[in-house]
Design a protein around this motif. Structure first.
Motif, PDB file in Angstrom:
ATOM      1  N   ALA A 195       2.450 -75.245 -72.328  1.00 52.19           N
ATOM      2  CA  ALA A 195       2.463 -73.802 -72.046  1.00 52.19           C
ATOM      3  C   ALA A 195       3.652 -73.538 -71.127  1.00 52.19           C
ATOM      4  N   ARG A 218       8.913 -61.012 -68.589  1.00 53.04           N
ATOM      5  CA  ARG A 218       8.135 -62.270 -68.600  1.00 53.04           C
ATOM      6  C   ARG A 218       7.746 -62.605 -70.036  1.00 53.04           C
ATOM      7  N   ASP A 274       5.282 -65.534 -72.040  1.00 51.31           N
ATOM      8  CA  ASP A 274       4.378 -66.703 -72.013  1.00 51.31           C
ATOM      9  C   ASP A 274       4.317 -67.256 -73.428  1.00 51.31           C
ATOM     10  N   GLU A 278       6.228 -74.641 -66.481  1.00 50.34           N
ATOM     11  CA  GLU A 278       5.638 -75.219 -67.701  1.00 50.34           C
ATOM     12  C   GLU A 278       4.521 -76.167 -67.300  1.00 50.34           C
ATOM     13  N   THR A 292       6.139 -70.470 -69.189  1.00 47.18           N
ATOM     14  CA  THR A 292       6.360 -69.061 -68.819  1.00 47.18           C
ATOM     15  C   THR A 292       7.810 -68.892 -68.363  1.00 47.18           C
TER      16      THR A 292
END
Ligand code: HGY
Ligand code: MN
Ligand code: MN
Length: 405
Positions: free
Chosen positions: A211, A272, A274, A310, A213
């Motif tokens: 994941a 931003r 994600d 991350e 961002t």
């Protein structure tokens, strides 16, 4: 060994109604009401077969056909949860095919029990990791760790288990069958191209999911000159294209299938982003190389004046299937007079963890157009029947092996 095609298709059609969206895709996230409804239908069908129905500590549903109680069972099964707007066969074929195979065995007694399992949470579309049920069964992940998993809204796996509404004391999740086999659609185009009805799976690719961002600077889309921007979406885009180039170069695959832009105004420079990357390779060394490149790219894109966070969501090592089980699939196909080829799986399956604790392989049947994880996922009915026939033969052979090695 006659598979009842009408009953097989009727079961698949019934399950395909549960969680079906307007686009015809199936959405059944782990431990959702849709997942529980599908599981409830299968539970009823397993009970109709006269199987001993149990559930374990992480919600795997298990139906056991009698055999010598002192011998570990031969196990088969798959999952009922899906990706968002997924296909009707990915998972359910392995469950419904097992029901059809046991129906075809009729009253034939076997030395060993045969156990059908519905694994919980294979797809990882609600909780941070996938193959949850088999990870618990193999001991790859401790039950306590699975119970502590939380979905994006903070609901714990353990609390979510209540959706299944299981009565009675659960059995231990951890158990090692004598052998394991999973019937599954190929989800690729190899069998269709080779015009073969059956694949015997030799290995399963590994994956890394991270994941990430990207933090940029939300600003006016009209009044901000290009050289003063810190556009989070452009940084993410450069990263995605870098993963594509690295995957092509390394001969493996990389995807960013989930990406959210904030604040999301059409006249605001994205502040931003994600997203989640999904990196796959048949060899651990190649997977490492792709993962390293993805992380290096994160350093590189920060030249755009963005910052990056991350975290690793999951890493599943690639794994081999077992020669004993692979050869068993080939023998079962040959006994049914069917063409069969050995092949690896690019998709992850519960069989990967089961192979850590017993001889395991998979029976693949062709996917039309090689398509899966989409509403148009489909397989010819005759291939669904042939795959179930091979499964029945595999189960009959292995459930009559009394030896322990
Ligand atoms: O992502 C996969 O390979 C599997 O469908 N869970
Ligand atoms: Mn899948
Ligand atoms: Mn699957």
């Amino acid at each position: 060994m006659n598979i009842n095609q009408e009953s097989l298709i009727a079961d698949l059609d019934r399950l395909a109604q549960i969680g079906r969206g307007a686009d015809g895709g199936i959405t059944r996230r782990a431990l959702s009401f849709e997942d529980a409804e599908a599981r409830g239908y299968v539970k009823q069908r397993l009970a109709q077969l006269g199987l001993e129905i149990r559930h374990d500590e992480v919600g795997n549903l298990r139906g056991r056909r009698p055999g010598r109680r002192d011998l570990p069972p031969v196990m088969t099964g798959s999952h009922l949860d899906s990706v968002p707007s997924g296909g009707r066969l990915d998972g359910p074929l392995g469950v419904v095919g097992a029901i059809a195979a046991l129906e075809a065995l009729g009253s034939v007694q076997t030395v060993r029990p045969i156990e059908v399992v519905v694994f919980v949470g294979e797809e990882g579309s609600r909780f941070p990791r996938g193959t949850i049920g088999s990870a618990a069964m193999s001991g790859h992940v401790a039950v306590q760790k699975i119970w502590e998993l939380r979905d994006p809204s903070g609901v714990s796996f353990r609390d979510a288990l209540a959706t299944y509404g299981d009565e009675g004391e659960p059995i231990a999740a951890r158990s090692a069958p004598f052998a394991f086999v999973e019937l599954h659609v190929e989800q690729g185009g190899v069998l269709e191209a080779d015009r073969l009805p059956i694949g015997a799976v030799t290995a399963i690719a590994g994956l890394v999911q991270r994941a990430v961002t990207f933090f940029g600077d939300a600003n006016h889309a009209g009044a901000t000159p290009m050289h003063l921007r810190h556009d989070a979406l452009l940084a993410a885009a450069e990263w995605c294209l870098g993963i594509e180039a690295a995957a092509r170069e390394l001969g493996c695959v990389g995807t960013v299938g989930k990406l959210e832009v904030q604040p999301g105004g059409k006249n605001i420079i994205p502040g931003r982003v994600d997203c989640i990357c999904d990196l796959r390779a048949a060899e651990a060394s190649t997977l490492d190389a792709l993962d390293r490149r993805a992380l290096q790219l994160l350093e590189q894109v920060q030249k755009r004046g963005v910052t990056v966070e991350e975290r690793l969501l999951q890493r599943v090592e690639p794994g081999p299937m077992h020669e004993r089980a692979i050869a068993g699939v080939e023998r079962a196909a040959a006994a049914a007079g069917l063409g069969c080829r050995r092949m690896p799986s690019g998709a992850i399956h519960d069989a990967l963890h089961m192979a850590e604790i017993c001889p395991a392989s998979m029976i693949f049947v062709p996917s039309i157009g090689g398509r899966s994880h989409c509403p148009t996922e489909d397989t010819e009915p005759r291939h669904l029947v042939l795959g179930s026939t091979v499964l029945a033969r595999f189960l009959l052979e292995f459930a009559n092996l009394a030896d322990e090695n």
